[in-house]
Design a protein around this motif. Structure first.
Motif, PDB file in Angstrom:
ATOM      1  N   LEU A 293       0.812  -1.217   0.000  1.00  0.00           N
ATOM      2  CA  LEU A 293       0.000   0.000   0.000  1.00  0.00           C
ATOM      3  C   LEU A 293       0.842   1.263   0.000  1.00  0.00           C
ATOM      4  O   LEU A 293       0.573   2.217  -0.732  1.00  0.00           O
ATOM      5  CB  LEU A 293      -0.934  -0.006   1.214  1.00  0.00           C
ATOM      6  N   GLU A 294       1.914   1.265   0.807  1.00  0.00           N
ATOM      7  CA  GLU A 294       2.723   2.473   0.937  1.00  0.00           C
ATOM      8  C   GLU A 294       3.379   2.858  -0.382  1.00  0.00           C
ATOM      9  O   GLU A 294       3.324   4.017  -0.807  1.00  0.00           O
ATOM     10  CB  GLU A 294       3.799   2.281   2.010  1.00  0.00           C
ATOM     11  N   SER A 295       3.987   1.859  -1.057  1.00  0.00           N
ATOM     12  CA  SER A 295       4.663   2.178  -2.313  1.00  0.00           C
ATOM     13  C   SER A 295       3.664   2.518  -3.409  1.00  0.00           C
ATOM     14  O   SER A 295       3.908   3.405  -4.236  1.00  0.00           O
ATOM     15  CB  SER A 295       5.535   1.005  -2.761  1.00  0.00           C
ATOM     16  N   VAL A 296       2.529   1.821  -3.414  1.00  0.00           N
ATOM     17  CA  VAL A 296       1.519   2.084  -4.435  1.00  0.00           C
ATOM     18  C   VAL A 296       0.859   3.435  -4.197  1.00  0.00           C
ATOM     19  O   VAL A 296       0.533   4.160  -5.139  1.00  0.00           O
ATOM     20  CB  VAL A 296       0.468   0.958  -4.451  1.00  0.00           C
ATOM     21  N   ALA A 297       0.671   3.799  -2.931  1.00  0.00           N
ATOM     22  CA  ALA A 297       0.002   5.061  -2.602  1.00  0.00           C
ATOM     23  C   ALA A 297       0.741   6.270  -3.174  1.00  0.00           C
ATOM     24  O   ALA A 297       0.126   7.286  -3.516  1.00  0.00           O
ATOM     25  CB  ALA A 297      -0.127   5.195  -1.090  1.00  0.00           C
ATOM     26  N   LYS A 298       2.062   6.150  -3.338  1.00  0.00           N
ATOM     27  CA  LYS A 298       2.849   7.265  -3.855  1.00  0.00           C
ATOM     28  C   LYS A 298       2.533   7.567  -5.318  1.00  0.00           C
ATOM     29  O   LYS A 298       2.798   8.668  -5.797  1.00  0.00           O
ATOM     30  CB  LYS A 298       4.333   6.965  -3.700  1.00  0.00           C
ATOM     31  N   THR A 299       1.988   6.586  -6.015  1.00  0.00           N
ATOM     32  CA  THR A 299       1.711   6.773  -7.445  1.00  0.00           C
ATOM     33  C   THR A 299       0.226   6.957  -7.736  1.00  0.00           C
ATOM     34  O   THR A 299      -0.173   7.020  -8.891  1.00  0.00           O
ATOM     35  CB  THR A 299       2.226   5.556  -8.247  1.00  0.00           C
ATOM     36  N   ILE A 300      -0.577   7.023  -6.674  1.00  0.00           N
ATOM     37  CA  ILE A 300      -2.029   7.155  -6.850  1.00  0.00           C
ATOM     38  C   ILE A 300      -2.459   8.609  -6.633  1.00  0.00           C
ATOM     39  O   ILE A 300      -1.988   9.276  -5.712  1.00  0.00           O
ATOM     40  CB  ILE A 300      -2.772   6.234  -5.858  1.00  0.00           C
ATOM     41  N   THR A 301      -3.341   9.081  -7.483  1.00  0.00           N
ATOM     42  CA  THR A 301      -3.896  10.424  -7.333  1.00  0.00           C
ATOM     43  C   THR A 301      -5.373  10.317  -6.969  1.00  0.00           C
ATOM     44  O   THR A 301      -5.991   9.254  -7.089  1.00  0.00           O
ATOM     45  CB  THR A 301      -3.748  11.236  -8.633  1.00  0.00           C
ATOM     46  N   ALA A 302      -5.935  11.451  -6.565  1.00  0.00           N
ATOM     47  CA  ALA A 302      -7.338  11.468  -6.151  1.00  0.00           C
ATOM     48  C   ALA A 302      -8.271  11.135  -7.303  1.00  0.00           C
ATOM     49  O   ALA A 302      -9.410  10.703  -7.090  1.00  0.00           O
ATOM     50  CB  ALA A 302      -7.679  12.838  -5.563  1.00  0.00           C
ATOM     51  N   ASP A 303      -7.797  11.321  -8.522  1.00  0.00           N
ATOM     52  CA  ASP A 303      -8.647  11.078  -9.691  1.00  0.00           C
ATOM     53  C   ASP A 303      -8.605   9.630 -10.170  1.00  0.00           C
ATOM     54  O   ASP A 303      -9.356   9.259 -11.080  1.00  0.00           O
ATOM     55  CB  ASP A 303      -8.221  11.985 -10.850  1.00  0.00           C
TER      56      ASP A 303
END
Length: 333
Positions: free
Chosen positions: A172-182
């Motif tokens: 989750l932590e590494s993936v969260a860095k590449t996720i945007t609100a959109d």
């Protein structure tokens, strides 16, 4: 557990009669964990621990016993699920934990037997470990097929509940860095899938490869996971061979004593030996003169494969040394 140290004509496969099932009686093997385990144990011991000169193939059990175990496991899981669901309104996926934990303990004991039998002489350690692992692994794969219902009913559901080798929090932590609100749920799911693929590639999975490549890589990743992760029955066994055999042999002993400052440099001489037992054994195997090159290559190949299969990380110094030897011109494939 015993195994041959020879090869070719020196090791003729032992002929073992398939183990028959216990004589029929009034006891129901699905009535309780203790009853089921008493029914399973002779088969497990025969498959995993029976002495045989053929370390690459596990002894068989009688077909009627095989079918009886399938039926007993099915009935045990079914009755346990119904009991828990009726009593506490819990989901049926919680059933099977007790049997799974019992299997884990069984593999701990079986792996420790291998470790206790290890020779003290480093020069013979690899000749002992390789056939022992091959025998243990062949038994583990046979038991995996025998207890396939455990994989289908318990392991699969545990993985679906995020209890498997790779959990949401791990990525989750590494993936969260590449996720945007959109980002949509589909895009987030795709990012998680990419992270999982990246982990499997560390264990040899090739994206454009076959399904067999993924299956092999995931089995290694499962074996490399911590003991609290739910993995397939075969990976459960391989993980315990890692924790109970390979990790102690790879460990560098802690030397007790006071540290002294301003040490006088030692005179030039031979480089110190690696401190872990397995590292010393590999050094001797690779550097000794007058060995049968075909046998040396076979031992190196099998040991490298065993370390990968039990989940020793690809960047471990010993794995890197073995892989370097296999890639060298002196390797006889």
């Amino acid at each position: 557990m015993s195994s041959s140290k020879g090869k070719g004509k020196e090791a003729q496969p032992a002929t073992l009669t398939p183990l028959p099932g216990p004589s029929s009686g009034s006891a129901n093997p699905a009535a309780s964990l203790s009853a089921l385990w008493a029914y399973l144990l002779p088969a497990l011991n025969h498959i995993v621990r029976s002495p045989t000169n053929n370390s690459d193939k596990a002894p068989a059990i009688d077909i009627s016993f095989y079918a009886g175990i399938h039926t007993a496991c099915y009935n045990y899981f079914t009755s346990q699920s119904e009991t828990k669901s009726n009593a506490r309104n819990e989901p049926s996926s919680t059933s099977g934990t007790d049997l799974y934990e019992q299997l884990d303990k069984y593999y701990i004991d079986a792996a420790r037997e291998v470790m206790l039998g290890a020779p003290q002489d480093d020069s013979t350690l690899i000749h002992y470990i390789v056939p022992c692992f091959n025998r243990f692994s062949a038994g583990a794969m046979s038991v995996n097929r025998l207890l396939n219902y455990v994989n289908r009913h318990y392991v699969k559901r545990a993985v679906d509940e995020d209890k498997g080798w790779l959990r949401l929090n791990d990525v989750l932590e590494s993936v969260a860095k590449t996720i945007t609100a959109d980002d949509s749920r589909e895009k987030i799911s795709e990012r998680l899938k990419e992270k999982r693929t990246g982990e499997l590639m560390k264990w040899g999975y090739k994206v454009d490869g076959s399904g067999e490549s993924m299956t092999s890589a995931e089995a290694c990743a499962e074996a490399a996971s911590p003991p609290d992760r739910i993995v397939s029955v075969s990976s459960l066994a391989h993980r315990r061979f890692r924790t109970e055999v390979f990790e102690p042999l790879l460990a560098v002993p802690v030397v007790k004593g006071k540290k002294t400052k301003n040490k006088i440099p030692k005179a030039a001489g031979p480089a110190p030996l690696p401190k872990g037992r397995l590292a010393r054994a590999v050094k001797e195997l690779l550097e000794s003169k007058g060995r049968d090159e075909e046998e040396r290559s076979r031992l190196v190949r099998d040991l490298a494969g065993a370390l990968r299969m039990v989940g020793v990380r690809p960047d471990h110094p010993l794995r890197k040394r073995l892989d370097k030897f296999i890639a060298s011109p002196t390797y006889v494939g």
